[in-house]
Design a protein around this motif. Structure first.
Motif, PDB file in Angstrom:
ATOM      1  N   UNK A 125      20.055  63.104  74.994  1.00 20.24           N
ATOM      2  CA  UNK A 125      18.997  64.056  75.219  1.00 20.24           C
ATOM      3  C   UNK A 125      17.566  63.788  75.650  1.00 20.24           C
ATOM      4  N   UNK A 126      17.227  64.760  76.185  1.00 22.45           N
ATOM      5  CA  UNK A 126      15.856  64.615  76.848  1.00 22.45           C
ATOM      6  C   UNK A 126      14.612  64.690  75.636  1.00 22.45           C
ATOM      7  N   UNK A 127      14.575  64.008  74.845  1.00 22.43           N
ATOM      8  CA  UNK A 127      13.732  63.986  73.440  1.00 22.43           C
ATOM      9  C   UNK A 127      13.382  62.750  73.191  1.00 22.43           C
ATOM     10  N   UNK A 128      12.311  62.543  72.289  1.00 22.97           N
ATOM     11  CA  UNK A 128      11.665  61.251  71.750  1.00 22.97           C
ATOM     12  C   UNK A 128      11.197  60.456  72.969  1.00 22.97           C
ATOM     13  N   UNK A 129      11.830  59.250  72.782  1.00 20.21           N
ATOM     14  CA  UNK A 129      11.350  58.324  73.985  1.00 20.21           C
ATOM     15  C   UNK A 129      11.788  58.715  75.494  1.00 20.21           C
ATOM     16  N   UNK A 130      12.776  59.226  75.494  1.00 21.25           N
ATOM     17  CA  UNK A 130      13.307  59.897  76.688  1.00 21.25           C
ATOM     18  C   UNK A 130      12.354  60.815  77.571  1.00 21.25           C
ATOM     19  N   UNK A 131      11.800  61.766  76.632  1.00 16.25           N
ATOM     20  CA  UNK A 131      10.755  62.852  76.948  1.00 16.25           C
ATOM     21  C   UNK A 131       9.561  62.179  77.184  1.00 16.25           C
ATOM     22  N   UNK A 132       9.271  61.002  76.364  1.00  8.22           N
ATOM     23  CA  UNK A 132       8.013  60.441  76.560  1.00  8.22           C
ATOM     24  C   UNK A 132       7.814  59.989  78.000  1.00  8.22           C
ATOM     25  N   UNK A 133       8.842  59.155  78.551  1.00  5.81           N
ATOM     26  CA  UNK A 133       8.968  58.387  79.875  1.00  5.81           C
ATOM     27  C   UNK A 133       8.994  59.711  80.981  1.00  5.81           C
ATOM     28  N   UNK A 134       9.564  60.839  80.572  1.00  9.47           N
ATOM     29  CA  UNK A 134       9.377  62.251  81.667  1.00  9.47           C
ATOM     30  C   UNK A 134       8.137  62.594  81.768  1.00  9.47           C
ATOM     31  N   UNK A 135       7.175  62.511  80.556  1.00 12.93           N
ATOM     32  CA  UNK A 135       5.964  63.125  80.295  1.00 12.93           C
ATOM     33  C   UNK A 135       5.040  61.906  81.211  1.00 12.93           C
ATOM     34  N   UNK A 136       5.317  60.752  81.107  1.00 15.16           N
ATOM     35  CA  UNK A 136       4.703  59.668  81.931  1.00 15.16           C
ATOM     36  C   UNK A 136       4.677  60.105  83.416  1.00 15.16           C
ATOM     37  N   UNK A 137       5.934  60.398  83.779  1.00 14.55           N
ATOM     38  CA  UNK A 137       6.114  60.782  85.182  1.00 14.55           C
ATOM     39  C   UNK A 137       5.162  62.033  85.499  1.00 14.55           C
ATOM     40  N   UNK A 138       4.961  62.956  84.822  1.00 11.29           N
ATOM     41  CA  UNK A 138       4.374  64.144  85.270  1.00 11.29           C
ATOM     42  C   UNK A 138       3.055  63.827  85.129  1.00 11.29           C
ATOM     43  N   UNK A 139       2.397  63.144  84.104  1.00  7.12           N
ATOM     44  CA  UNK A 139       1.158  62.699  84.161  1.00  7.12           C
ATOM     45  C   UNK A 139       0.559  61.670  84.855  1.00  7.12           C
ATOM     46  N   UNK A 140       1.494  60.968  85.707  1.00 12.75           N
ATOM     47  CA  UNK A 140       1.070  59.889  86.502  1.00 12.75           C
ATOM     48  C   UNK A 140       0.692  58.520  85.648  1.00 12.75           C
ATOM     49  N   UNK A 141       1.086  58.392  84.439  1.00 14.86           N
ATOM     50  CA  UNK A 141       0.539  57.306  83.536  1.00 14.86           C
ATOM     51  C   UNK A 141       1.426  55.998  83.809  1.00 14.86           C
ATOM     52  N   UNK A 142       0.718  54.997  84.086  1.00 10.23           N
ATOM     53  CA  UNK A 142       1.254  53.758  84.220  1.00 10.23           C
ATOM     54  C   UNK A 142       2.096  53.195  82.957  1.00 10.23           C
ATOM     55  N   UNK A 143       3.178  52.505  83.025  1.00 14.01           N
ATOM     56  CA  UNK A 143       4.056  52.008  82.078  1.00 14.01           C
ATOM     57  C   UNK A 143       4.110  50.447  82.078  1.00 14.01           C
ATOM     58  N   UNK A 144       3.859  49.742  81.137  1.00 12.50           N
ATOM     59  CA  UNK A 144       3.966  48.368  81.065  1.00 12.50           C
ATOM     60  C   UNK A 144       5.685  47.982  80.964  1.00 12.50           C
ATOM     61  N   UNK A 145       5.954  46.986  81.794  1.00 19.18           N
ATOM     62  CA  UNK A 145       7.377  46.563  81.772  1.00 19.18           C
ATOM     63  C   UNK A 145       7.485  45.224  81.207  1.00 19.18           C
ATOM     64  N   UNK A 146       8.214  44.936  80.261  1.00 22.13           N
ATOM     65  CA  UNK A 146       8.678  43.637  79.847  1.00 22.13           C
ATOM     66  C   UNK A 146      10.164  43.170  79.884  1.00 22.13           C
ATOM     67  N   UNK A 147      10.388  42.319  80.219  1.00 23.84           N
ATOM     68  CA  UNK A 147      11.758  41.901  80.504  1.00 23.84           C
ATOM     69  C   UNK A 147      11.930  40.691  79.562  1.00 23.84           C
ATOM     70  N   UNK A 148      13.124  40.800  78.832  1.00 23.60           N
ATOM     71  CA  UNK A 148      13.775  39.885  78.138  1.00 23.60           C
ATOM     72  C   UNK A 148      14.762  39.088  78.661  1.00 23.60           C
ATOM     73  N   UNK A 149      15.015  37.880  78.051  1.00 22.22           N
ATOM     74  CA  UNK A 149      16.133  36.930  78.406  1.00 22.22           C
ATOM     75  C   UNK A 149      17.527  37.680  78.638  1.00 22.22           C
ATOM     76  N   UNK A 150      17.812  38.516  77.580  1.00 21.54           N
ATOM     77  CA  UNK A 150      19.104  39.061  77.684  1.00 21.54           C
ATOM     78  C   UNK A 150      19.321  39.918  78.580  1.00 21.54           C
ATOM     79  N   UNK A 151      18.160  40.446  79.146  1.00 23.42           N
ATOM     80  CA  UNK A 151      18.502  41.401  80.307  1.00 23.42           C
ATOM     81  C   UNK A 151      19.120  40.694  81.438  1.00 23.42           C
ATOM     82  N   UNK A 152      20.263  41.239  81.868  1.00 19.83           N
ATOM     83  CA  UNK A 152      20.980  40.686  83.050  1.00 19.83           C
ATOM     84  C   UNK A 152      20.384  41.036  84.194  1.00 19.83           C
ATOM     85  N   UNK A 153      19.593  40.021  84.790  1.00 19.98           N
ATOM     86  CA  UNK A 153      18.840  40.336  86.153  1.00 19.98           C
ATOM     87  C   UNK A 153      18.394  39.064  86.676  1.00 19.98           C
ATOM     88  N   UNK A 154      18.360  38.583  87.827  1.00 27.86           N
ATOM     89  CA  UNK A 154      17.624  37.447  88.487  1.00 27.86           C
ATOM     90  C   UNK A 154      16.176  37.359  88.095  1.00 27.86           C
TER      91      UNK A 154
END
Length: 290
Positions: free
Chosen positions: A84-113
């Motif tokens: 659903x578009x609520x709680x944290x999902x809606x929070x990310x959408x609000x950051x898009x709407x307001x142009x707010x920067x988002x800190x990104x943290x990567x963990x070792x269990x994230x499957x990515x190079x």
């Protein structure tokens, strides 16, 4: 609780490493010790953690397609209901709407190079460029977010969620680099000229001191993962207001060109044919009323 900070946390430059989620929380980089999204529906999201929790995530380094939260079975981790578009999902959408920067943290269990070999690493500020819904691999609707990295020229600044009333200062400037898709400017001019700069929704033509103004809007977005075409059958001529409303899913266009979500129908000049698949894609991924 201290106010929410949007931006860098002083004392923790990009590349800072942390042993655990508890250490991340204590430093203020990412408050929740379990949830992947930090933020509220009213303020927006200030940080996310990529930890391999969702199979639909994609990571290309400077560009991320992030999956929202919810709908998973706590025991198996499998998706069992729609998000659903609520709680944290809606929070990310609000950051898009307001142009707010988002800190990104990567963990070792994230499957990515781009993930650290162990622990967690702060990888800088990203902007939420887009958000939409689609069916995930498990067959349920999930929310997706496209984040693009901003190169902050090594400046550690922060922005509080609240402003001090009656306090004014000269804003600081900083150099940033934003990655954007290169669009065919000849096509955008052609679509605007075809409608003589009139919006296809409200029929209004905006006149400025330097001449008329309109915006070219892609129906199916360009770039991954949408892969829309930069072609006339995927373009509309819109005023700024209806361009924003269209991008944020306030209305959609039916196959017969009637509008869904607002009254009226789309104006179409001779020779301008829209791709029906593009219209369907927009309805299915961006319009909540579909």
């Amino acid at each position: 609780m201290s106010e929410r900070i949007f931006g860098h946390i002083p004392g923790y430059p990009v590349g800072s490493w942390f042993e655990s989620r508890a250490a991340l929380s204590e430093a203020g980089l990412h408050r929740p010790q379990v949830a992947g999204i930090s933020g509220t529906e009213g303020e927006g999201a200030d940080s996310i953690v990529l930890s391999g929790g969702y199979e639909d995530d994609a990571d290309w380094g400077n560009e991320i397609v992030y999956t929202g939260h919810g709908g998973r079975d706590r025991g198996t981790g499998k998706q069992i209901t729609h998000q659903k578009l609520s709680r944290g999902n809606l929070a990310l959408a609000k950051s898009r709407l307001a142009g707010l920067p988002v800190r990104v943290i990567r963990g070792s269990t994230h499957k990515s190079n781009y993930s650290p070999p162990h622990g967690y690493r702060y990888d800088g500020l990203y902007r939420v460029e887009d958000h939409w819904q689609e069916r995930g691999r498990a067959g349920y609707y999930i929310w997706r977010y496209r984040l693009i990295k901003s190169a902050e020229a090594g400046i550690e600044d922060s922005q509080a969620a609240t402003e001090s009333k009656g306090s004014y200062s000269v804003p600081q400037r900083q150099e940033t680099t934003v990655l954007r898709i290169v669009r065919d400017t000849k096509l955008t001019r052609k679509i605007k000229e075809a409608y003589n700069y009139h919006c296809q929704i409200c029929k209004i033509r905006l006149e400025g001191s330097a001449g008329p103004y309109a915006e070219a809007a892609h129906i199916r977005p360009l770039g991954m993962p949408h892969n829309g075409s930069d072609s006339l059958d995927n373009l509309l001529c819109l005023c700024p207001n209806h361009h924003v409303l269209f991008d944020y899913g306030a209305f959609a266009i039916a196959d017969d060109l009637s509008l869904i979500g607002i009254e009226g129908s789309l104006t179409l000049v001779d020779g301008h044919c829209l791709g029906q698949a593009n219209l369907r894609y927009r309805r299915e991924h961006y319009f909540l009323g579909s």
